[in-house]
Design a protein around this motif. Structure first.
Motif, PDB file in Angstrom:
ATOM      1  N   ALA A   1      -0.328  -8.255   3.711  1.00  0.00           N
ATOM      2  CA  ALA A   1       0.201  -7.929   2.581  1.00  0.00           C
ATOM      3  C   ALA A   1      -0.584  -6.736   2.051  1.00  0.00           C
ATOM      4  CB  ALA A   1       0.269  -8.858   1.422  1.00  0.00           C
ATOM      5  N   ALA A   2      -1.879  -6.876   2.034  1.00  0.00           N
ATOM      6  CA  ALA A   2      -2.851  -5.910   1.428  1.00  0.00           C
ATOM      7  C   ALA A   2      -2.821  -4.296   2.304  1.00  0.00           C
ATOM      8  CB  ALA A   2      -4.186  -6.190   1.345  1.00  0.00           C
ATOM      9  N   ASP A   3      -2.600  -4.461   3.703  1.00  0.00           N
ATOM     10  CA  ASP A   3      -2.548  -3.755   4.539  1.00  0.00           C
ATOM     11  C   ASP A   3      -1.019  -2.896   4.132  1.00  0.00           C
ATOM     12  OD1 ASP A   3      -3.093  -1.762   6.804  1.00  0.00           O
ATOM     13  OD2 ASP A   3      -1.731  -2.952   7.872  1.00  0.00           O
ATOM     14  N   PHE A   4       0.097  -3.462   3.843  1.00  0.00           N
ATOM     15  CA  PHE A   4       1.198  -2.942   3.653  1.00  0.00           C
ATOM     16  C   PHE A   4       1.071  -2.041   2.289  1.00  0.00           C
ATOM     17  CE2 PHE A   4       3.496  -5.575   6.572  1.00  0.00           C
ATOM     18  CZ  PHE A   4       4.229  -4.812   7.397  1.00  0.00           C
ATOM     19  N   LEU A   5       0.480  -2.816   1.345  1.00  0.00           N
ATOM     20  CA  LEU A   5       0.285  -2.329   0.053  1.00  0.00           C
ATOM     21  C   LEU A   5      -0.659  -0.744   0.208  1.00  0.00           C
ATOM     22  CD1 LEU A   5       0.609  -2.447  -3.095  1.00  0.00           C
ATOM     23  CD2 LEU A   5      -1.579  -3.577  -3.158  1.00  0.00           C
ATOM     24  N   LEU A   6      -1.455  -0.763   0.773  1.00  0.00           N
ATOM     25  CA  LEU A   6      -2.379   0.276   0.872  1.00  0.00           C
ATOM     26  C   LEU A   6      -1.396   1.469   1.757  1.00  0.00           C
ATOM     27  CD1 LEU A   6      -5.756  -1.219   1.875  1.00  0.00           C
ATOM     28  CD2 LEU A   6      -5.115   0.176   0.006  1.00  0.00           C
ATOM     29  N   ALA A   7      -0.585   0.961   2.742  1.00  0.00           N
ATOM     30  CA  ALA A   7       0.243   1.926   3.419  1.00  0.00           C
ATOM     31  C   ALA A   7       0.974   2.699   2.508  1.00  0.00           C
ATOM     32  CB  ALA A   7       0.730   1.351   4.618  1.00  0.00           C
ATOM     33  N   TYR A   8       1.713   1.772   1.647  1.00  0.00           N
ATOM     34  CA  TYR A   8       2.518   2.222   0.704  1.00  0.00           C
ATOM     35  C   TYR A   8       2.132   3.381  -0.238  1.00  0.00           C
ATOM     36  CZ  TYR A   8       6.251   2.469  -3.083  1.00  0.00           C
ATOM     37  OH  TYR A   8       7.072   2.849  -3.808  1.00  0.00           O
ATOM     38  N   LEU A   9       0.831   3.017  -0.740  1.00  0.00           N
ATOM     39  CA  LEU A   9       0.070   3.866  -1.610  1.00  0.00           C
ATOM     40  C   LEU A   9      -0.116   5.315  -1.089  1.00  0.00           C
ATOM     41  CD1 LEU A   9      -2.075   1.398  -3.701  1.00  0.00           C
ATOM     42  CD2 LEU A   9       0.031   2.534  -4.210  1.00  0.00           C
ATOM     43  N   ALA A  10      -0.738   5.091   0.404  1.00  0.00           N
ATOM     44  CA  ALA A  10      -0.955   6.237   0.917  1.00  0.00           C
ATOM     45  C   ALA A  10       0.210   7.272   1.122  1.00  0.00           C
ATOM     46  CB  ALA A  10      -1.536   5.787   2.541  1.00  0.00           C
ATOM     47  N   TRP A  11       1.317   6.591   1.540  1.00  0.00           N
ATOM     48  CA  TRP A  11       2.815   7.314   1.743  1.00  0.00           C
ATOM     49  C   TRP A  11       3.113   7.907   0.416  1.00  0.00           C
ATOM     50  CZ3 TRP A  11       5.897   7.697   5.915  1.00  0.00           C
ATOM     51  CH2 TRP A  11       7.292   8.370   5.455  1.00  0.00           C
ATOM     52  N   LEU A  12       2.771   7.444  -0.714  1.00  0.00           N
ATOM     53  CA  LEU A  12       3.229   8.147  -1.936  1.00  0.00           C
ATOM     54  C   LEU A  12       2.292   8.851  -2.364  1.00  0.00           C
ATOM     55  CD1 LEU A  12       3.826   4.825  -4.374  1.00  0.00           C
ATOM     56  CD2 LEU A  12       5.503   6.441  -3.627  1.00  0.00           C
ATOM     57  N   ALA A  13       0.726   8.810  -1.883  1.00  0.00           N
ATOM     58  CA  ALA A  13      -0.116   9.973  -2.197  1.00  0.00           C
ATOM     59  C   ALA A  13       0.155  11.297  -1.259  1.00  0.00           C
ATOM     60  CB  ALA A  13      -1.461   9.372  -1.956  1.00  0.00           C
ATOM     61  N   VAL A  14       0.747  10.877  -0.183  1.00  0.00           N
ATOM     62  CA  VAL A  14       1.073  12.186   0.974  1.00  0.00           C
ATOM     63  C   VAL A  14       2.007  12.830   0.453  1.00  0.00           C
ATOM     64  CG1 VAL A  14       1.806  12.658   2.930  1.00  0.00           C
ATOM     65  CG2 VAL A  14      -0.173  11.159   2.740  1.00  0.00           C
TER      66      VAL A  14
END
Length: 72
Positions: A54-67
């Motif tokens: 779940a933490a991995d998916f959250l970090l991936a989503y935040l990275a997607w939003l930042a990009v």
């Protein structure tokens, strides 16, 4: 052969009586303690794996939003 069988039987009775008396005189504190409860390893490992996922998916989503914010 018959005397050998009788000697083994008598020896077995003597040993059984000896150990029966010895085990009856042992104090409760020196007896073997009951086994500890097993740890719940597999269930906790599964929960930990789900938490990391779940933490991995959250970090991936935040990275997607930042990009998306930088590019868009």
């Amino acid at each position: 052969m018959n005397s050998l069988v009788l000697r083994k039987t008598a020896l077995g009775r003597d040993l059984a009586a000896k150990y029966a008396v010895a085990s009856a005189t042992v104090s409760p504190s020196s007896q073997q303690k009951p086994a500890r409860l097993r740890r719940k390893g597999p269930a906790l490992w599964g929960a930990l794996a789900l938490l990391v996922l779940a933490a991995d998916f959250l970090l991936a989503y935040l990275a997607w939003l930042a990009v998306d914010l930088v590019v868009g």
